[in-house]
Design a protein around this motif. Structure first.
Motif, mmCIF file in Angstrom:
data_model
loop_
_atom_site.group_PDB
_atom_site.id
_atom_site.type_symbol
_atom_site.label_atom_id
_atom_site.label_comp_id
_atom_site.label_asym_id
_atom_site.label_seq_id
_atom_site.Cartn_x
_atom_site.Cartn_y
_atom_site.Cartn_z
ATOM 1 N N CYS A 86 22.012 12.064 2.108
ATOM 2 C CA CYS A 86 21.363 12.267 3.403
ATOM 3 C C CYS A 86 20.856 13.698 3.540
ATOM 4 O O CYS A 86 21.173 14.393 4.509
ATOM 5 C CB CYS A 86 22.300 11.928 4.546
ATOM 6 S SG CYS A 86 22.653 10.181 4.665
ATOM 7 N N ARG A 151 23.909 6.575 4.198
ATOM 8 C CA ARG A 151 24.795 7.577 3.599
ATOM 9 C C ARG A 151 25.548 6.995 2.410
ATOM 10 O O ARG A 151 25.527 7.542 1.320
ATOM 11 C CB ARG A 151 25.796 8.074 4.653
ATOM 12 C CG ARG A 151 26.662 9.221 4.146
ATOM 13 C CD ARG A 151 27.935 9.412 4.961
ATOM 14 N NE ARG A 151 28.904 8.327 4.726
ATOM 15 C CZ ARG A 151 30.102 8.290 5.276
ATOM 16 N NH1 ARG A 151 30.491 9.241 6.104
ATOM 17 N NH2 ARG A 151 30.928 7.289 5.019
ATOM 18 N N TRP A 155 25.203 8.011 -1.419
ATOM 19 C CA TRP A 155 26.382 8.676 -1.967
ATOM 20 C C TRP A 155 26.884 7.919 -3.199
ATOM 21 O O TRP A 155 26.984 8.455 -4.290
ATOM 22 C CB TRP A 155 27.442 8.711 -0.861
ATOM 23 C CG TRP A 155 28.626 9.607 -1.075
ATOM 24 C CD1 TRP A 155 28.762 10.573 -2.020
ATOM 25 C CD2 TRP A 155 29.830 9.600 -0.300
ATOM 26 N NE1 TRP A 155 29.987 11.176 -1.878
ATOM 27 C CE2 TRP A 155 30.655 10.597 -0.831
ATOM 28 C CE3 TRP A 155 30.280 8.855 0.788
ATOM 29 C CZ2 TRP A 155 31.929 10.860 -0.306
ATOM 30 C CZ3 TRP A 155 31.530 9.117 1.313
ATOM 31 C CH2 TRP A 155 32.350 10.122 0.772
ATOM 32 N N GLN A 594 23.773 9.699 13.397
ATOM 33 C CA GLN A 594 23.931 10.811 12.474
ATOM 34 C C GLN A 594 24.581 11.994 13.182
ATOM 35 O O GLN A 594 25.525 12.582 12.687
ATOM 36 C CB GLN A 594 22.578 11.221 11.888
ATOM 37 C CG GLN A 594 22.681 12.470 11.030
ATOM 38 C CD GLN A 594 21.751 12.401 9.831
ATOM 39 O OE1 GLN A 594 20.867 11.556 9.737
ATOM 40 N NE2 GLN A 594 21.962 13.301 8.881
#
Ligand code: ADP
Ligand code: MG
Length: 995
Positions: A86, A151, A155, A594
């Motif tokens: 992100c 995310r 990730w 977020q």
């Protein structure tokens, strides 16, 4: 005692599972060790090798140790690498722990892994996702919001791509081409509602196979599964649009009446409260007087459960006890009549627990002095009998009278329903608590998260009622195009699994509804969290006072505090109090995921105070700042017990991750909803009797337990509500499976001609049957005429009555007729644009389905509503609903078939084809003589060819390229000899398909 034993037993059962996994874990670690010697390319080659082995039929279970080892080894190799997540850079520092491997096995086996917050569930999921993606099918992971989907996919994506797998994520604004590409990847992350809506669009709206985005429903891991399958599951996913016809809204018409009614009730209730307290305050009150006073209080409770004066009265322990006692007594069967008498003094009665509101006799009179029966449902059956008995009326007049009675019934029942919703809107739905008014719209506030749920609407007219109350525009009724509940969406997966920190309390529900069992995975490091006893105060004010004090103390020391509240309103109250006390803090109002995640991340820093509604920030980890460990870690303060223990556990779980220190404490007051509603009357009274004074604090382990049992009661109640909803939804779900099955069949086959002819065959069969043809082929001539008329009106087959007079078996006859239609169609095909024919056929099927299915959905919603009203009678509403629903479904299938029959010869790929066909057919008709005037042809020629209303051809301009394989229909249509979808076990033709 019993539950204690059960818990122990359950604990042992989890330990057993974990022990069973140990040897597998050892094997994984052995493999992983050996992989350390491989080059990066060699490791990557493992993926190719595994895939080949799976393709050759090796079971995933057999490959599991090696596959998990490969993932773990990849994670090890990545340690120290910089990765972008992100738009932030971070260093990869994770290698799967043993407990994470166990979690991975659990997920692969299709169970729920209960792993505490901070145990690294994000990483755990990589193991089974990788393994299951080896099949070539889409492995999916569901997160609670869009931000987390992005995310986690970015990730963990670094790990997958290291191993040569592709990963994607679905985001709200994505176009369908992008979605399609994302679902096409090996692993896809996304939210439950995006996945669900894509399913609805694919199956209920896409008109070409190319527009469908999802590949399959194979394997899915649901992160925070309790939040998604328990909390979110209450609102179904709905795709809707404006309804075609606007109906008159009774809400606006009824609102002034209801408003007057509510203020009349309020005046009456204020008087009651006064009388009750006067009576109670009298020193020498007799037992009779006391009883009367108690009944008055009870009346107030029935009339306006949230009345402020009543709450104040209850602060006197003795009176509260009296009220609770009377409440329990009066609700016993023995006192039914007396209670009824007291209820009838009110204008309306509110049932807070069951969210209901009913008008009383007095209320009805007040509302319509001229016609107190205006809101009494007429007895239709008796009315019909009376009409029949009338000797002066002609049959036509009787019919008209019946129709009129029926209409009146419908108007009244709509009015009653609207009234009840208005009363609920006024009495139970408080502005800024249950909803807010924004830009002239009523917007729901989620009771769990405090989130503003823009776009969602309460169903069943409640939303319109609240809009009427707030005097904002009442939104037009919408029509449902497609709908599915989250539950039924997830039940489609071949293999479903989930993970969360809190599943144990809902284990029964997971098992009963999803066949998912819960396994508790031990933490990586022992938890050292301290859970303090609850502190109970008499009033809310006292409680908040104590909370503020606790926060101040912690902040002075520098210890970070996370404060959980049940509603947004409470967050704000507390925030104001903290401001006054000079405590710097952050409020999480949960609008932007977020940002929310970033705030929660900082919540563990020295001296920070964060207020958050219960579930805000789920999925983001709170790491402790420097020096915080020494101060005792994060302090979690609860300001109210939630209805469900799970939510409380979730809040507690926010501290003490990975062996960190941490402490939790809840502050409660006797005015809290949960305490007020469900704490056994006696208990609460006894506490208060123990001379609890303002500002005084009460604390005992025994109290924690009794609050828990109150919560359990509510949980069970909520579970049965959800189960009930699901039972209703199951009915629609089966129907949806049938319809979507046919629809999908039409989308996926090159030429949906077969489907069309199956439908035609069924229609013809049922026509033959109703014309009286049986196995031997006999039939009365009158019936034959109408049959022939129908055939000629729909198909250019020039059928003649004489042709049906010979004695032939039913099947032979049917075959004959269908064959004739097929021949006619072959003629039509010969003049059509070949490339576009498939598209045209598809259009005929899909258009017929969509039109009637959407109508059906609306009817089903109305059925639900009217069944709600009918349940006042003796009948079981669910079985009533089932019966009606299948009659509706039968009608739906009939309509679809009929429309297909009607459209087939009235649509064409282009104008030339249409005219050519007309020419050929009229020539053949002329040759066959005037006796058999092909009315289908007449109808067709009248149609503004080729575009006519419903039957307008799609006239697909481009040639739709389809693979040469024909994909079979997933769910066959209901054949006449197949079991009826109502589950009766009878053949469809003998049950709901009986003509
Ligand atoms: P959960 O979803 O279980 O609450 P997360 O997946 O958000 O937990 O992970 C919590 C934190 O633990 C993350 O910061 C992550 O980097 C860390 N973590 C997870 N697994 C490991 C591991 N095997 N080794 C080191 N850190 C880990
Ligand atoms: Mg998580």
């Amino acid at each position: 005692m019993f539950s204690f034993l059960l818990q122990k037993f359950a604990g042992r059962h989890h330990r057993k599972y974990v022990e069973k996994c140990r040897p597998i874990v050892a094997r994984i670690n052995e493999f992983e060790q050996s992989y350390q010697a491989l080059t990066e390319d060699q490791l990557r080659a493992k993926t190719v090798e595994f895939r080949a082995r799976v393709a050759q039929g090796e079971k995933l279970d057999a490959i599991l140790p090696e596959a998990f080892a490969a993932v773990k080894n990849a994670a090890r190799r990545m340690v120290g690498r910089e990765v972008i997540v992100c738009d932030h850079q971070l260093t990869w520092d994770m290698v799967h722990f043993d407990v994470q491997l166990i979690g991975g096995i659990t997920l692969h086996e299709g169970r729920i892994a209960e792993m505490a917050t901070g145990e690294g569930k994000t990483l755990v999921a990589t193991l089974p996702l990788y393994l299951n993606a080896l099949t070539g099918k889409n492995a999916q992971l569901v997160t609670v919001n869009d931000y987390l989907a992005r995310r986690d996919s970015e990730w963990m994506g670094h790990l997958y791509s290291f191993l040569g797998l592709t990963v994607g994520c679905i985001q709200q604004q994505m176009h369908s081409e992008v979605r399609r590409e994302m679902y096409g990847r090996d692993i896809t992350y996304g939210t439950a509602s995006e996945f669900g809506f894509d399913y609805l669009r694919d199956n209920g709206m896409a008109t070409r196979k190319e527009d469908q985005v999802q590949r399959d429903h194979f394997y899915c891991i649901v992160d925070e599964i309790d939040s998604i399958l328990v909390d979110e599951a209450r609102t179904p996913l709905i795709i809707s649009g404006p309804a075609p016809i606007e109906r008159e809204q009774p809400f606006t018409r009824l609102r002034p009446g209801v408003e007057a009614l509510v203020s009349a009730q309020l005046r009456f209730i204020n008087r009651l409260v006064k009388e009750a307290s006067d009576m109670l305050e009298k020193k020498d009150a007799t037992a009779d007087e006391k009883h009367t006073a108690a009944m008055k209080m009870l009346q107030v409770k029935l009339g306006m459960p949230k009345n402020k004066l009543l709450l104040r009265l209850q602060e006197t322990p003795e009176w509260r006890k009296l009220l609770d006692k009377t409440d329990v007594e009066m609700h016993s069967d023995f006192n039914k009549e007396e209670l009824y008498k007291w209820k009838e003094e009110l204008y309306f009665v509110i049932d807070e627990k069951n969210h209901q509101a009913d008008l009383t006799e007095v209320g009805r009179k007040q509302l319509r002095p001229d016609d107190p029966d205006a809101f009494v449902l007429p007895d239709l059956a008796t009315a019909f009998i009376d009409i029949e008995k009338e000797t002066t009326k002609t049959p036509e007049e009787k019919e008209a009278a019946k129709r009129e009675a029926q209409q009146k019934y419908e108007v009244v029942s709509e009015d009653i329903h609207a009234l009840s919703q208005l009363l609920r809107a006024y009495s139970l739905y408080e502005r800024d608590v249950e909803y807010v008014v924004q830009d002239g719209k009523v917007v729901i506030v989620d009771e769990n998260t405090g989130r503003i749920m823009s776009g969602r609407r309460w169903s069943d007219g409640l939303h319109q009622a609240v809009e009427a109350k707030e005097n904002v525009t009442i939104e037009r009724e919408t029509r449902t195009y497609a709908t599915v509940t989250i539950q039924n969406y997830f039940r489609m997966y071949e293999k479903l699994s989930g993970m969360t920190g809190t599943a144990e309390t809902e284990a029964t529900e997971f098992h009963e509804i999803y066949r998912l069992s819960v396994t508790q995975i031990p933490t990586n490091k022992p938890s050292v969290r301290i859970d303090k006893n609850d502190s109970i105060f008499k009033t809310r004010r006292d409680k908040y006072g104590a909370v503020v004090k606790q926060i101040q103390e912690a902040q002075q020391r520098g210890q970070p505090v996370l404060v959980g509240t049940v509603t947004v309103e409470q967050s704000e109250v507390l925030s104001r109090m903290l401001k006054r006390a000079g405590v710097i803090h952050t409020v999480l109002n949960a609008k932007f995921h977020q940002q929310e995640a970033e705030i929660v991340t900082r919540a563990g820093h020295r001296g920070s105070v964060t207020i958050a509604t219960n579930m805000a920030g789920r999925g983001t980890d709170i790491k402790l700042g420097e020096g915080v460990r020494e101060l005792g870690g994060l302090l979690v303060v609860g300001t109210e017990r939630h209805e469900s223990r799970r939510i409380d556990r979730q809040l507690r779980g926010r501290c003490s991750r990975q062996g960190d220190p941490g402490m939790t404490k809840f502050f409660l007051s006797l005015e809290d909803d949960l305490m007020r509603l469900f704490l056994q009357g006696n208990l609460a009274s006894r506490i208060m009797e123990g001379a609890m004074n303002e500002g005084e604090e009460l604390e005992h382990p025994w109290l924690n337990r009794s609050i828990e049992s109150a919560q359990k009661k509510v949980e069970q109640q909520n579970f049965s509500i959800r189960k009930r909803l699901l039972q209703y939804d199951d009915v629609l779900n089966k129907q949806r499976e049938v319809i979507y099955g046919i629809r999908n069949g039409a989308l996926h086959t090159e030429r949906p001609k077969d489907i069309i002819f199956e439908m035609i065959e069924e229609e013809v069969a049922s026509r033959l049957e109703s014309a009286g043809f049986d196995e031997k082929g006999g039939a009365g001539s009158a019936n034959v005429e109408s049959l022939v008329g129908w055939l000629n009106a729909h198909f250019p087959v020039s059928a003649k009555v004489e042709e049906f007079s010979g004695r032939r078996g039913f099947d032979a006859l049917l075959k004959d007729v269908v064959e004739r239609i097929k021949q006619a169609y072959a003629l039509k095909e010969s003049v059509e644009d070949q490339a576009a024919l498939g598209g045209l056929e598809r259009y005929i099927v899909i258009n017929a389905i969509d039109h009637h299915w959407q109508e059906h959905l609306t009817e089903m919603e109305e059925l639900r509503r009217s069944i709600g009203l009918r349940s006042y009678g003796q009948k079981d509403p669910l079985s009533e609903y089932k019966g009606e629903a299948f009659r509706f479904f039968e009608e739906l299938m009939n309509n679809v078939r009929l429309q297909i029959c009607t459209s087939l010869f009235r649509s064409a790929t282009n104008r030339d084809a249409f005219e050519n066909l007309f020419a050929i057919l009229s020539r053949s008709a002329r040759l066959q003589g005037p006796a058999s005037a092909p009315t289908a042809l007449a109808a067709a020629s009248q149609a503004a060819a080729p575009a006519e209303g419903d039957a307008a051809p799609a006239a697909p301009a481009e040639d739709i390229k389809l693979p040469s394989v024909t994909i079979r229909r997933e769910t066959p249509k209901v054949g006449r000899n197949e079991p009826c979808p109502c589950g009766s076990g009878k053949k469809y033709k003998n049950c709901h398909g009986a003509g």
